[in-house]
Design a protein around this motif. Structure first.
Motif, PDB file in Angstrom:
ATOM      1  N   ALA A   1       3.721  -1.610   5.185  1.00  0.00           N
ATOM      2  CA  ALA A   1       3.173  -0.820   4.076  1.00  0.00           C
ATOM      3  C   ALA A   1       4.212   0.009   3.335  1.00  0.00           C
ATOM      4  N   ASP A   2       5.489  -0.184   3.635  1.00  0.00           N
ATOM      5  CA  ASP A   2       6.526   0.621   2.977  1.00  0.00           C
ATOM      6  C   ASP A   2       6.416   0.554   1.457  1.00  0.00           C
ATOM      7  N   TYR A   3       6.226  -0.640   0.955  1.00  0.00           N
ATOM      8  CA  TYR A   3       6.151  -0.807  -0.502  1.00  0.00           C
ATOM      9  C   TYR A   3       4.908  -0.150  -1.090  1.00  0.00           C
ATOM     10  N   MET A   4       3.768  -0.269  -0.412  1.00  0.00           N
ATOM     11  CA  MET A   4       2.537   0.298  -0.959  1.00  0.00           C
ATOM     12  C   MET A   4       2.552   1.827  -0.881  1.00  0.00           C
ATOM     13  N   ILE A   5       3.175   2.376   0.142  1.00  0.00           N
ATOM     14  CA  ILE A   5       3.299   3.832   0.244  1.00  0.00           C
ATOM     15  C   ILE A   5       4.187   4.355  -0.897  1.00  0.00           C
TER      16      ILE A   5
ATOM     17  N   SER B   1       0.152  10.585 -11.942  1.00  0.00           N
ATOM     18  CA  SER B   1      -1.268  10.548 -12.364  1.00  0.00           C
ATOM     19  C   SER B   1      -1.639   9.232 -13.036  1.00  0.00           C
ATOM     20  N   LEU B   2      -1.091   8.140 -12.526  1.00  0.00           N
ATOM     21  CA  LEU B   2      -1.397   6.819 -13.064  1.00  0.00           C
ATOM     22  C   LEU B   2      -2.542   6.142 -12.320  1.00  0.00           C
ATOM     23  N   GLU B   3      -2.876   6.677 -11.127  1.00  0.00           N
ATOM     24  CA  GLU B   3      -3.980   6.123 -10.346  1.00  0.00           C
ATOM     25  C   GLU B   3      -4.541   7.207  -9.454  1.00  0.00           C
ATOM     26  N   SER B   4      -5.815   7.060  -9.116  1.00  0.00           N
ATOM     27  CA  SER B   4      -6.474   8.078  -8.294  1.00  0.00           C
ATOM     28  C   SER B   4      -6.024   7.982  -6.840  1.00  0.00           C
ATOM     29  N   GLY B   5      -6.108   9.085  -6.168  1.00  0.00           N
ATOM     30  CA  GLY B   5      -5.770   9.121  -4.747  1.00  0.00           C
ATOM     31  C   GLY B   5      -6.658   8.217  -3.918  1.00  0.00           C
ATOM     32  N   ALA B   6      -7.929   8.103  -4.291  1.00  0.00           N
ATOM     33  CA  ALA B   6      -8.862   7.251  -3.543  1.00  0.00           C
ATOM     34  C   ALA B   6      -8.457   5.782  -3.641  1.00  0.00           C
ATOM     35  N   VAL B   7      -8.116   5.329  -4.833  1.00  0.00           N
ATOM     36  CA  VAL B   7      -7.704   3.932  -5.012  1.00  0.00           C
ATOM     37  C   VAL B   7      -6.412   3.666  -4.237  1.00  0.00           C
ATOM     38  N   ILE B   8      -5.490   4.591  -4.290  1.00  0.00           N
ATOM     39  CA  ILE B   8      -4.221   4.425  -3.574  1.00  0.00           C
ATOM     40  C   ILE B   8      -4.448   4.421  -2.061  1.00  0.00           C
ATOM     41  N   ALA B   9      -5.279   5.319  -1.568  1.00  0.00           N
ATOM     42  CA  ALA B   9      -5.565   5.361  -0.130  1.00  0.00           C
ATOM     43  C   ALA B   9      -6.187   4.053   0.341  1.00  0.00           C
ATOM     44  N   VAL B  10      -7.156   3.540  -0.418  1.00  0.00           N
ATOM     45  CA  VAL B  10      -7.785   2.266  -0.038  1.00  0.00           C
ATOM     46  C   VAL B  10      -6.763   1.129  -0.127  1.00  0.00           C
ATOM     47  N   SER B  11      -5.888   1.151  -1.118  1.00  0.00           N
ATOM     48  CA  SER B  11      -4.838   0.132  -1.239  1.00  0.00           C
ATOM     49  C   SER B  11      -3.920   0.140  -0.014  1.00  0.00           C
ATOM     50  N   ILE B  12      -3.548   1.320   0.422  1.00  0.00           N
ATOM     51  CA  ILE B  12      -2.673   1.427   1.602  1.00  0.00           C
ATOM     52  C   ILE B  12      -3.412   0.936   2.849  1.00  0.00           C
ATOM     53  N   ILE B  13      -4.667   1.320   2.997  1.00  0.00           N
ATOM     54  CA  ILE B  13      -5.452   0.870   4.157  1.00  0.00           C
ATOM     55  C   ILE B  13      -5.592  -0.648   4.149  1.00  0.00           C
ATOM     56  N   LEU B  14      -5.917  -1.227   3.003  1.00  0.00           N
ATOM     57  CA  LEU B  14      -6.034  -2.687   2.906  1.00  0.00           C
ATOM     58  C   LEU B  14      -4.717  -3.369   3.249  1.00  0.00           C
ATOM     59  N   THR B  15      -3.630  -2.782   2.808  1.00  0.00           N
ATOM     60  CA  THR B  15      -2.312  -3.356   3.081  1.00  0.00           C
ATOM     61  C   THR B  15      -1.969  -3.265   4.562  1.00  0.00           C
ATOM     62  N   VAL B  16      -2.243  -2.113   5.163  1.00  0.00           N
ATOM     63  CA  VAL B  16      -1.948  -1.934   6.599  1.00  0.00           C
ATOM     64  C   VAL B  16      -2.764  -2.902   7.448  1.00  0.00           C
ATOM     65  N   ILE B  17      -3.981  -3.198   7.031  1.00  0.00           N
ATOM     66  CA  ILE B  17      -4.832  -4.133   7.777  1.00  0.00           C
ATOM     67  C   ILE B  17      -4.491  -5.578   7.423  1.00  0.00           C
TER      68      ILE B  17
END
Length: 166
Positions: free
Chosen positions: A117-121, A131-147
């Motif tokens: 997940a280095d790249y997604m973090i 402020s180009l994307e919401s924290g919620a979208v980024i958090a879900v993106s990182i979770i999806l990537t880690v899984i």
């Protein structure tokens, strides 16, 4: 109405595509042997405090693939920031390798989260702070990537695309 999950997948797609594309350097070098002449470690063997800067896994061909994918994706994408995401994916992989070398971790050694997940973090942090994307979208993106990343690494290994299952 778009869900956060849908937005996270759309946000992540160019990043995932870039990360997957880096695994095809082995196939490209086999298919086009002339590429071996231009390929090599991006750091060209340079050392920082006695350790490689990035190591042998981050290559010139990987950078060329990232640039090519960013340009091609940019021609067809509706989001003008997608090419930047692709280049930041490569930068995230570089940063992960740089961190691993500082802790004397050899190339091709698994470090959970850092390798998956280095790249997604990195991308998430930049997009959030700008402020180009919401924290919620980024958090879900990182979770999806880690899984998803480890799962797809295993599939790639079973298919013979990856040398190691991580």
């Amino acid at each position: 109405m778009e869900t956060i999950l849908f937005k996270a997948v759309i946000f992540s797609l160019p990043c995932w595509a870039a990360n997957i594309s880096f695994n095809f350097t082995f196939f490209l070098k086999d298919a086009f042997p002339a590429l071996r002449r231009i390929d090599g470690p991006l750091d060209r063997g340079a050392k920082l405090f006695g350790r490689p800067v990035f190591g042998p896994s981050r290559t010139v061909l990987g950078l060329l693939i990232a640039l090519s994918l960013a340009c091609t994706w940019g021609l067809f994408s509706m989001d003008p920031l997608d090419p930047m995401k692709i280049m930041l994916t490569f930068a995230g992989a570089l940063s992960g390798s740089f961190i691993k070398r500082r802790f004397d971790v050899p190339s091709h050694t698994l470090v959970p989260i850092l390798d998956h997940a280095d790249y997604m973090i990195l991308i998430g942090s930049i997009f959030y702070f700008l402020s180009l994307e919401s924290g919620a979208v980024i958090a879900v993106s990182i979770i999806l990537t880690v899984i998803g990343h480890p799962l797809f690494c295993r599939i790639g290994y079973w298919m013979g695309i990856k040398e190691k299952p991580y």
